[in-house]
Design a protein around this motif. Structure first.
Motif, short mmCIF file in Angstrom:
data_model
loop_
_atom_site.label_atom_id
_atom_site.label_comp_id
_atom_site.label_asym_id
_atom_site.label_seq_id
_atom_site.Cartn_x
_atom_site.Cartn_y
_atom_site.Cartn_z
N GLY A 83 11.16 17.62 -0.06
CA GLY A 83 12.40 17.37 -0.77
C GLY A 83 12.21 17.06 -2.25
N ILE A 84 13.33 16.95 -2.94
CA ILE A 84 13.35 16.58 -4.36
C ILE A 84 14.07 15.25 -4.43
N ALA A 85 13.34 14.16 -4.70
CA ALA A 85 13.88 12.82 -4.52
C ALA A 85 14.03 12.09 -5.84
N LEU A 86 15.20 11.47 -6.02
CA LEU A 86 15.48 10.70 -7.22
C LEU A 86 15.85 9.28 -6.83
N ASP A 87 15.17 8.33 -7.44
CA ASP A 87 15.42 6.91 -7.22
C ASP A 87 16.62 6.49 -8.08
N GLY A 91 13.43 2.05 -1.29
CA GLY A 91 13.72 3.37 -1.82
C GLY A 91 12.51 4.10 -2.39
N LYS A 92 11.50 3.35 -2.84
CA LYS A 92 10.30 3.99 -3.39
C LYS A 92 9.59 4.76 -2.28
N MET A 93 9.48 4.13 -1.11
CA MET A 93 8.84 4.81 0.01
C MET A 93 9.71 5.95 0.53
N TYR A 94 11.02 5.78 0.53
CA TYR A 94 11.90 6.87 0.96
C TYR A 94 11.76 8.09 0.05
N CYS A 95 11.69 7.85 -1.27
CA CYS A 95 11.50 8.97 -2.20
C CYS A 95 10.18 9.67 -1.94
N ASP A 96 9.14 8.90 -1.68
CA ASP A 96 7.83 9.50 -1.45
C ASP A 96 7.80 10.30 -0.16
N ILE A 97 8.38 9.74 0.90
CA ILE A 97 8.45 10.48 2.17
C ILE A 97 9.24 11.76 1.98
N SER A 113 0.83 -1.20 0.00
CA SER A 113 0.00 0.00 0.00
C SER A 113 0.87 1.26 0.00
N SER A 114 1.94 1.25 0.79
CA SER A 114 2.84 2.40 0.83
C SER A 114 3.52 2.62 -0.51
N MET A 115 3.93 1.52 -1.15
CA MET A 115 4.57 1.65 -2.44
C MET A 115 3.59 2.14 -3.49
N ALA A 116 2.38 1.63 -3.48
CA ALA A 116 1.36 2.08 -4.44
C ALA A 116 1.11 3.57 -4.29
N ASN A 117 1.02 4.05 -3.06
CA ASN A 117 0.81 5.48 -2.81
C ASN A 117 2.02 6.29 -3.30
N ALA A 118 3.22 5.73 -3.14
CA ALA A 118 4.42 6.43 -3.58
C ALA A 118 4.41 6.63 -5.09
N ARG A 169 13.35 18.75 3.82
CA ARG A 169 12.78 19.97 3.24
C ARG A 169 13.84 20.76 2.47
N GLY A 170 13.55 21.00 1.18
CA GLY A 170 14.44 21.77 0.33
C GLY A 170 15.67 21.03 -0.15
N ALA A 171 15.83 19.76 0.26
CA ALA A 171 17.04 19.00 -0.07
C ALA A 171 16.86 18.16 -1.32
N LEU A 172 17.96 17.94 -2.02
CA LEU A 172 18.01 16.92 -3.06
C LEU A 172 18.29 15.61 -2.36
N VAL A 173 17.41 14.63 -2.54
CA VAL A 173 17.53 13.34 -1.86
C VAL A 173 17.79 12.26 -2.91
N LEU A 174 18.99 11.70 -2.88
CA LEU A 174 19.41 10.67 -3.82
C LEU A 174 19.31 9.32 -3.13
N VAL A 175 18.49 8.43 -3.68
CA VAL A 175 18.14 7.20 -2.97
C VAL A 175 18.53 5.97 -3.77
N GLY A 176 19.26 5.08 -3.13
CA GLY A 176 19.54 3.76 -3.70
C GLY A 176 19.24 2.72 -2.64
N ALA A 177 18.00 2.25 -2.60
CA ALA A 177 17.57 1.41 -1.49
C ALA A 177 16.59 0.32 -1.91
N GLY A 178 16.67 -0.12 -3.17
CA GLY A 178 15.80 -1.20 -3.62
C GLY A 178 14.34 -0.87 -3.47
#
Length: 326
Positions: free
Chosen positions: A294-298, A282-288, A117-122, A270-279
């Motif tokens: 923030g500005i999040a890139l998977d 990582g989808k939920m981390y980007c969404d959070i 559910s969290s991933m679908a929302n992301a 907040r206001g940060a570029l968030v670079l995520v490599g977490a399998g």
């Protein structure tokens, strides 16, 4: 822990749903549907990828919340539990197969439903979604994912093709859910676009006020600090993917480190570029990160390449010597 075993019933299910998909899915029709709903598709060449890069730079510079996620086979194994007609007694097997690969453990159905559910929302909240239907740099649109399905099925594999199919179905469902409404904020690109973004990291970080890197490749922490010495870089180390961990003593990612990482993102994104490599996590981390300003890139396995590790079949196409930092 013993590996998840797929029986002949599982293999027959995989063959049947993929056979139906290959007989009914048309990429041209999918692209037309995207156009009808105002969904842009950017992946084919330097111009389109440049437009996508420019959009991300604009979001970084303006500190506008944003997320780019990629839907591959592992994500599809999880998202199968969020699709209409899901059967937990069947679909948890697919979810736990990828969970075991990612984190060396299996989880309960209740936890599986929460993760799905969290991933679908992301994905529903994402501005850009990468799909395996497109391969970046495919100028003439000749890449054919169906050949991959047929190849891996012929080798008896089930998890990968079922996950890839479910990921495609989920992305299509996001477009269908808009009914006849335009969704001009949504962009689709290649699931492998993170590999293209390796060359754009310097540009992205140049315009960022603050950068958060979330990765199991903790050997990159010093490299980020020295390469971008003038930048405010926070490196959040997480457990390396279980299938890439070759020594004993690995700490599980879920649930403790997962919840701790979410708290750090909520506090600092907040206001940060968030670079995520977490399998899959990582989808939920980007969404959070996006929901926290923030500005999040998977970036996924791009961090493996920077660390000098070729961990995915697609990496065989890349000259790792030219891009690794270590």
């Amino acid at each position: 822990m013993a590996n998840i075993v797929f029986d002949e019933g599982d293999r027959e299910y995989a063959r049947n749903i993929i056979k139906e998909f290959l007989e009914t899915f048309e990429l041209a029709s999918f692209k037309n549907k995207c156009a009808d709903h105002g969904v842009k598709i950017l992946y084919r060449n330097a111009v389109e990828l440049g437009c996508l890069t420019g959009l991300i730079v604009e979001r970084i510079y303006s500190r506008t919340p944003f997320s780019m996620l990629r839907a591959g086979d592992g994500e599809g194994n999880v998202l199968s539990l969020a699709l209409p007609g899901s059967r937990p007694e069947r679909d948890m097997k697919w979810l736990n197969s990828v969970f075991q690969m990612m984190d060396g453990q299996t989880i309960s159905t209740a936890d599986g439903k929460r993760i799905a559910s969290s991933m679908a929302n992301a994905f529903d909240n994402a501005d850009v979604i990468g799909t395996r239907l497109f391969r970046h740099g495919d100028e003439n649109g000749v890449y054919d994912e169906t050949k991959w399905f047929l190849d891996v099925l012929s080798k008896g594999e089930t998890r990968g093709p079922v996950g890839a199919l479910k990921a495609i179905q989920f992305v299509e469902s996001l477009i269908d859910d808009n009914n006849n409404n335009k969704d001009e904020s949504r962009i689709l690109t290649s699931a492998w676009v993170h590999l293209y973004f390796i060359e754009q990291l310097d540009t992205f970080i140049k315009y960022a006020e603050k950068v958060i890197v979330i990765s199991g490749r903790t050997e990159l922490a010093d490299k980020f600090a020295t390469r971008y010495v003038a930048k405010n870089i926070e490196f959040v180390g997480i457990p390396l993917q279980a299938s890439d961990f070759n020594t004993g003593g690995r700490i599980p990612h879920y649930p403790r480190r997962y919840n701790e990482t979410i708290s750090k993102i909520q506090e600092n994104a907040r206001g940060a570029l968030v670079l995520v490599g977490a399998g899959i996590f990582g989808k939920m981390y980007c969404d959070i990160a996006k929901r926290s300003g923030g500005i999040a890139l998977d970036m996924g396995s791009a961090f493996d390449l920077l660390a000098g590790a070729a961990t995915r079949p697609i990496h065989e196409r890349i000259d790792i010597k030219n891009i690794k930092w270590i």
